[in-house]
Write a protein that holds these residues in place. Sequence first.
Motif, mmCIF file in Angstrom:
data_model
loop_
_atom_site.group_PDB
_atom_site.id
_atom_site.type_symbol
_atom_site.label_atom_id
_atom_site.label_comp_id
_atom_site.label_asym_id
_atom_site.label_seq_id
_atom_site.Cartn_x
_atom_site.Cartn_y
_atom_site.Cartn_z
ATOM 1 N N ASP A 130 7.732 3.640 -6.793
ATOM 2 C CA ASP A 130 6.479 4.395 -6.752
ATOM 3 C C ASP A 130 5.272 3.473 -6.910
ATOM 4 O OD1 ASP A 130 5.434 7.127 -6.492
ATOM 5 O OD2 ASP A 130 4.578 6.763 -8.479
ATOM 6 N N ALA A 131 5.417 2.436 -7.719
ATOM 7 C CA ALA A 131 4.329 1.459 -7.850
ATOM 8 C C ALA A 131 4.062 0.783 -6.508
ATOM 9 C CB ALA A 131 4.681 0.425 -8.917
ATOM 10 N N ALA A 132 5.129 0.502 -5.762
ATOM 11 C CA ALA A 132 4.961 -0.102 -4.436
ATOM 12 C C ALA A 132 4.239 0.851 -3.491
ATOM 13 C CB ALA A 132 6.322 -0.489 -3.870
ATOM 14 N N ARG A 133 4.600 2.127 -3.533
ATOM 15 C CA ARG A 133 3.939 3.130 -2.682
ATOM 16 C C ARG A 133 2.452 3.231 -3.016
ATOM 17 N NH1 ARG A 133 2.255 8.229 -3.256
ATOM 18 N NH2 ARG A 133 3.072 8.290 -5.385
ATOM 19 N N ARG A 134 2.145 3.259 -4.316
ATOM 20 C CA ARG A 134 0.739 3.363 -4.722
ATOM 21 C C ARG A 134 -0.047 2.104 -4.357
ATOM 22 N NH1 ARG A 134 0.743 3.257 -9.829
ATOM 23 N NH2 ARG A 134 2.947 3.515 -10.377
ATOM 24 N N ARG A 135 0.606 0.948 -4.410
ATOM 25 C CA ARG A 135 -0.050 -0.295 -3.999
ATOM 26 C C ARG A 135 -0.375 -0.259 -2.508
ATOM 27 N NH1 ARG A 135 -3.654 -4.150 -4.455
ATOM 28 N NH2 ARG A 135 -2.964 -6.188 -3.718
ATOM 29 N N LEU A 136 0.551 0.234 -1.706
ATOM 30 C CA LEU A 136 0.296 0.381 -0.283
ATOM 31 C C LEU A 136 -0.907 1.294 -0.041
ATOM 32 C CD1 LEU A 136 0.997 0.156 2.749
ATOM 33 C CD2 LEU A 136 2.645 2.008 2.404
ATOM 34 N N GLY A 137 -0.945 2.423 -0.737
ATOM 35 C CA GLY A 137 -2.059 3.355 -0.570
ATOM 36 C C GLY A 137 -3.401 2.752 -0.973
ATOM 37 N N ALA A 138 -3.403 1.989 -2.074
ATOM 38 C CA ALA A 138 -4.648 1.361 -2.532
ATOM 39 C C ALA A 138 -5.145 0.322 -1.529
ATOM 40 C CB ALA A 138 -4.435 0.731 -3.909
ATOM 41 N N LEU A 139 -4.226 -0.482 -0.988
ATOM 42 C CA LEU A 139 -4.617 -1.475 0.005
ATOM 43 C C LEU A 139 -5.117 -0.806 1.287
ATOM 44 C CD1 LEU A 139 -1.835 -4.198 -0.310
ATOM 45 C CD2 LEU A 139 -4.283 -4.480 -0.778
ATOM 46 N N ALA A 140 -4.475 0.282 1.672
ATOM 47 C CA ALA A 140 -4.921 1.005 2.859
ATOM 48 C C ALA A 140 -6.350 1.513 2.679
ATOM 49 C CB ALA A 140 -3.977 2.166 3.155
ATOM 50 N N ASP A 141 -6.664 2.050 1.512
ATOM 51 C CA ASP A 141 -8.025 2.516 1.244
ATOM 52 C C ASP A 141 -9.019 1.356 1.291
ATOM 53 O OD1 ASP A 141 -7.209 5.134 0.941
ATOM 54 O OD2 ASP A 141 -7.081 5.029 -1.253
ATOM 55 N N GLU A 142 -8.646 0.247 0.672
ATOM 56 C CA GLU A 142 -9.534 -0.916 0.622
ATOM 57 C C GLU A 142 -9.793 -1.480 2.017
ATOM 58 O OE1 GLU A 142 -9.057 -5.504 -0.904
ATOM 59 O OE2 GLU A 142 -8.296 -3.914 -2.218
ATOM 60 N N LEU A 143 -8.735 -1.662 2.781
ATOM 61 C CA LEU A 143 -8.884 -2.226 4.123
ATOM 62 C C LEU A 143 -9.548 -1.237 5.076
ATOM 63 C CD1 LEU A 143 -5.425 -3.976 4.334
ATOM 64 C CD2 LEU A 143 -7.642 -5.127 4.354
ATOM 65 N N GLY A 144 -9.254 0.034 4.904
ATOM 66 C CA GLY A 144 -9.884 1.044 5.745
ATOM 67 C C GLY A 144 -11.397 1.028 5.615
ATOM 68 N N ALA A 145 -11.881 0.835 4.391
ATOM 69 C CA ALA A 145 -13.326 0.764 4.174
ATOM 70 C C ALA A 145 -13.931 -0.469 4.850
ATOM 71 C CB ALA A 145 -13.621 0.752 2.683
ATOM 72 N N GLN A 146 -13.155 -1.548 4.919
ATOM 73 C CA GLN A 146 -13.653 -2.778 5.539
ATOM 74 C C GLN A 146 -13.683 -2.687 7.061
ATOM 75 O OE1 GLN A 146 -11.318 -6.106 4.174
ATOM 76 N NE2 GLN A 146 -11.518 -5.527 2.011
ATOM 77 N N HIS A 147 -12.759 -1.920 7.635
ATOM 78 C CA HIS A 147 -12.608 -1.901 9.085
ATOM 79 C C HIS A 147 -13.060 -0.572 9.696
ATOM 80 C CE1 HIS A 147 -10.335 -5.696 9.228
ATOM 81 N NE2 HIS A 147 -9.748 -5.287 8.125
ATOM 82 N N GLY A 148 -13.935 0.148 9.016
ATOM 83 C CA GLY A 148 -14.378 1.434 9.531
ATOM 84 C C GLY A 148 -15.264 1.309 10.758
ATOM 85 N N HIS A 149 -15.228 2.358 11.592
ATOM 86 C CA HIS A 149 -16.044 2.375 12.808
ATOM 87 C C HIS A 149 -16.574 3.787 13.041
ATOM 88 C CE1 HIS A 149 -17.482 1.435 16.818
ATOM 89 N NE2 HIS A 149 -16.823 2.476 17.285
ATOM 90 N N ALA A 150 -17.874 3.930 13.190
ATOM 91 C CA ALA A 150 -18.487 5.214 13.515
ATOM 92 C C ALA A 150 -18.445 5.403 15.030
ATOM 93 C CB ALA A 150 -19.921 5.266 13.006
#
Length: 204
Positions: A130-150
Amino acid sequence: MLTDIRPNPRSREQNAQPERLGMHNDFPFIADRSRPGFIVLVTHEASGDIPRTLLAPADAIVEQLDDETLACLQQSRYTALVGTKLAWPEPRRFTFPLLVRTGDQWRVLYHFDSINTDPGLSKAEFERFDAARRRLGALADELGAQHGHAIRKGEALVVPNDHYLHGRERMQAERSNRLIFRAYATRPDARPVWEPLMIRLGDE
């Protein structure tokens, strides 16, 4: 398959709500040969305060994982109960890994609210996976904010479904006029397999 994405209080689809849409790919539980290969988002209307579509590349996620977390995410220790939103007669539970290596590319299979760690694991194993799953989710949120496109009117954003997670910033519905059409591109012979999972809106 073509659907529209816009704020709509009569729809239960999360895309139609103004809240932030968490990181995911579409139909991660479907077999490889049937899962949509690409998501095509075409903007029909976009004016005012346009929220960004958030994008997290699988390769960039993997680069920031330690070896133990990466090993956990490659094992089939994650489950999803599927069918409650797709009007299936009986929901089904799927079990699968969240990361898969195919050749020289990584594939990510994830959804922010429907994938959980296998509850049948021992307490110690559950905590580790579960810690691995939550780490994946946190990284996805972090990277998603960096690579966003309107996405602007007239643009089309093509998302490789297996290799990117996508989401969307919170929408200010009163300040944004946004209508996006979504289509799936996949192998021609896959359509009969996954089409029955969708709700038909009308005949061709």
